[in-house]
Design a protein around this motif. Sequence first.
Motif, mmCIF file in Angstrom:
data_model
loop_
_atom_site.group_PDB
_atom_site.id
_atom_site.type_symbol
_atom_site.label_atom_id
_atom_site.label_comp_id
_atom_site.label_asym_id
_atom_site.label_seq_id
_atom_site.Cartn_x
_atom_site.Cartn_y
_atom_site.Cartn_z
ATOM 1 N N VAL A 384 35.763 -0.610 -15.189
ATOM 2 C CA VAL A 384 36.354 -0.124 -16.439
ATOM 3 C C VAL A 384 36.926 -1.312 -17.207
ATOM 4 O O VAL A 384 37.623 -2.156 -16.646
ATOM 5 C CB VAL A 384 37.470 0.900 -16.166
ATOM 6 N N GLY A 413 33.886 -4.142 -18.843
ATOM 7 C CA GLY A 413 33.606 -3.033 -17.947
ATOM 8 C C GLY A 413 32.256 -2.387 -18.170
ATOM 9 O O GLY A 413 31.659 -2.498 -19.242
ATOM 10 N N THR A 415 31.979 0.839 -18.113
ATOM 11 C CA THR A 415 32.408 1.863 -19.069
ATOM 12 C C THR A 415 33.808 1.501 -19.535
ATOM 13 O O THR A 415 34.438 0.600 -18.972
ATOM 14 C CB THR A 415 32.383 3.267 -18.436
ATOM 15 N N GLY A 416 34.288 2.157 -20.565
ATOM 16 C CA GLY A 416 35.593 1.790 -21.093
ATOM 17 C C GLY A 416 36.202 2.896 -21.924
ATOM 18 O O GLY A 416 35.571 3.925 -22.194
ATOM 19 N N TRP A 417 37.446 2.669 -22.345
ATOM 20 C CA TRP A 417 38.187 3.658 -23.131
ATOM 21 C C TRP A 417 37.504 3.929 -24.466
ATOM 22 O O TRP A 417 37.440 5.065 -24.923
ATOM 23 C CB TRP A 417 39.609 3.154 -23.326
ATOM 24 N N TYR A 441 43.655 0.083 -24.133
ATOM 25 C CA TYR A 441 43.382 -0.052 -22.705
ATOM 26 C C TYR A 441 43.968 -1.348 -22.152
ATOM 27 O O TYR A 441 44.575 -1.348 -21.073
ATOM 28 C CB TYR A 441 41.876 -0.012 -22.439
ATOM 29 N N ASN A 445 46.484 -0.546 -19.304
ATOM 30 C CA ASN A 445 45.559 -0.325 -18.194
ATOM 31 C C ASN A 445 46.283 -0.178 -16.869
ATOM 32 O O ASN A 445 47.283 -0.836 -16.601
ATOM 33 C CB ASN A 445 44.531 -1.452 -18.133
ATOM 34 N N ASP A 450 42.085 4.029 -15.222
ATOM 35 C CA ASP A 450 40.713 3.770 -14.786
ATOM 36 C C ASP A 450 40.056 5.040 -14.246
ATOM 37 O O ASP A 450 38.891 5.330 -14.540
ATOM 38 C CB ASP A 450 40.698 2.693 -13.706
ATOM 39 N N ILE A 453 39.140 7.379 -17.089
ATOM 40 C CA ILE A 453 37.960 6.927 -17.833
ATOM 41 C C ILE A 453 36.684 7.216 -17.047
ATOM 42 O O ILE A 453 35.676 7.660 -17.621
ATOM 43 C CB ILE A 453 38.090 5.424 -18.145
ATOM 44 N N LEU A 454 36.699 6.991 -15.744
ATOM 45 C CA LEU A 454 35.513 7.279 -14.937
ATOM 46 C C LEU A 454 35.193 8.768 -14.953
ATOM 47 O O LEU A 454 34.023 9.159 -15.039
ATOM 48 C CB LEU A 454 35.726 6.791 -13.504
ATOM 49 N N THR A 457 33.793 9.656 -18.287
ATOM 50 C CA THR A 457 32.439 9.125 -18.441
ATOM 51 C C THR A 457 31.403 10.141 -17.969
ATOM 52 O O THR A 457 30.320 10.244 -18.552
ATOM 53 C CB THR A 457 32.294 7.811 -17.653
#
Length: 467
Positions: A384, A413, A415-417, A441, A445, A450, A453-454, A457
């Motif tokens: 992330v 990352g 993926t990200g915010w 983020y 963070n 994290d 966000i996952l 996603t």
Amino acid sequence: MLQVFRHHVSMSAFAGMLADVLVCFSAALLGAASLYGGQLLDIRDVVQSPGVMLFAVSFSVVMAFMYAFVGLYRPNPIGLAASLRRTGFAVIVGSCITYLLLRLVADRFRAEQVIGAAIVYLVVGLVVVRGGIYLMRRVTAIPRVLIIGTGDEARGVAGDLKSLRRIARDVVGFYPTSGDTAFGDLSAMPHKVFQRSTPIVDIVERHGIEEIIVAVREQRGGGVPMDELLACRIRGIPVLDLAAFYERAKCEVPTDSLKASWLVYGQGFVQGRVRRFAKRTFDIVTSATLLALASPLMLITMILIKLDSPGPVIYRQERVGLAGRSFMCLKFRSMRSDAEKDGVARWATKNDSRVTRIGSFLRKTRIDELPQLISVLKGEMSMVGPRPERPSFVAQLREQIPYYDVRHSIKPGVTGWAQVRYSYGASVEDARRKHQFDLYYVKNNSLFLDLIILIETVSVVLFREGQ
């Protein structure tokens, strides 16, 4: 708003999640009660029946994650039909997962006899609880807000307070500053404009103001009555500036009203040893696990890419990472091999003609980014973080977007915010908006963020939200 590890969580979303967990737990207990001829379990039965407790806890935890995976707790509003479809999908899949888990760890517990009853109780409970939450929102008083300023920023704040459900507020009116006369006819304002001769403290007491938002970009020069705002703050009235408001309301940091002093003196931006160790451990465990689970899919993808178009399977592209250092980002090739035959970097656009047939599917499902898990294991990327950009784009964006290099203070990352909160974009303005989410983020963070966000996603991939 509720702040958890510096991340701003909507109270309504938190309350909804807690209510869902309790409903699922209760539905599981009532379903298990059917094993006893319909007799409700008392506390002694629960204590003496570890299988019942295991079922109830497993069912509630799995269902809470499933609701999150399908996006029921995301801030983006979804229609009733979509909400019902997602809830139904979550209930079916969550029930199957719970059943399989119980068969693995407690094969003597008759899960198949209670799972159906638990679903029935769950559906009834969801209708009652969701209906109750809806009614409570309708009858609960909305906090009353006074906005300092009458300019474009003030109008924007008023519009956001009206449209954003997670921060709904009743705007009582605007309080002009000495520099607001340049904005024309104040009679066209959407809410009442108070006279500057009226002390802010009197307005707060007379109208029951519970919050003040200073929607003025430039506060120097005596335009903002700081003494009066301090008097209100001492009385316990929260006072927010534009940066703090948008950080709480939209979980982003606006660059047009951002000052270096806020970055220097503000809370957050913690990258200590403990945080780095926790993040690296998290990256290694999650990337290794996902690589093991996705290896069959990756093998199939490699074969399909080779059959679809000539060229390499893995595409290597230079990107800017931690501290501005370049690294080679790995992706499954989704474009023609001659996509940039002239050597000029171009923004990827929606419905890009350079994308291959299989590449279009890989991009929509994000399968093309799976090789980046190798970069995570190598330590070049994190699971992330802000998405890495190409050096030529970084040089351009650094000139046009304030504080752009702040994003390079942490690893990029997979993926990200910004990817879970902003739609597809391929322009400098889109990059500016995504940078505002990346700033949030970088500032806030944590392992908790994290995980959020996952989870989001998954929703983005399943329902093609964000980018």
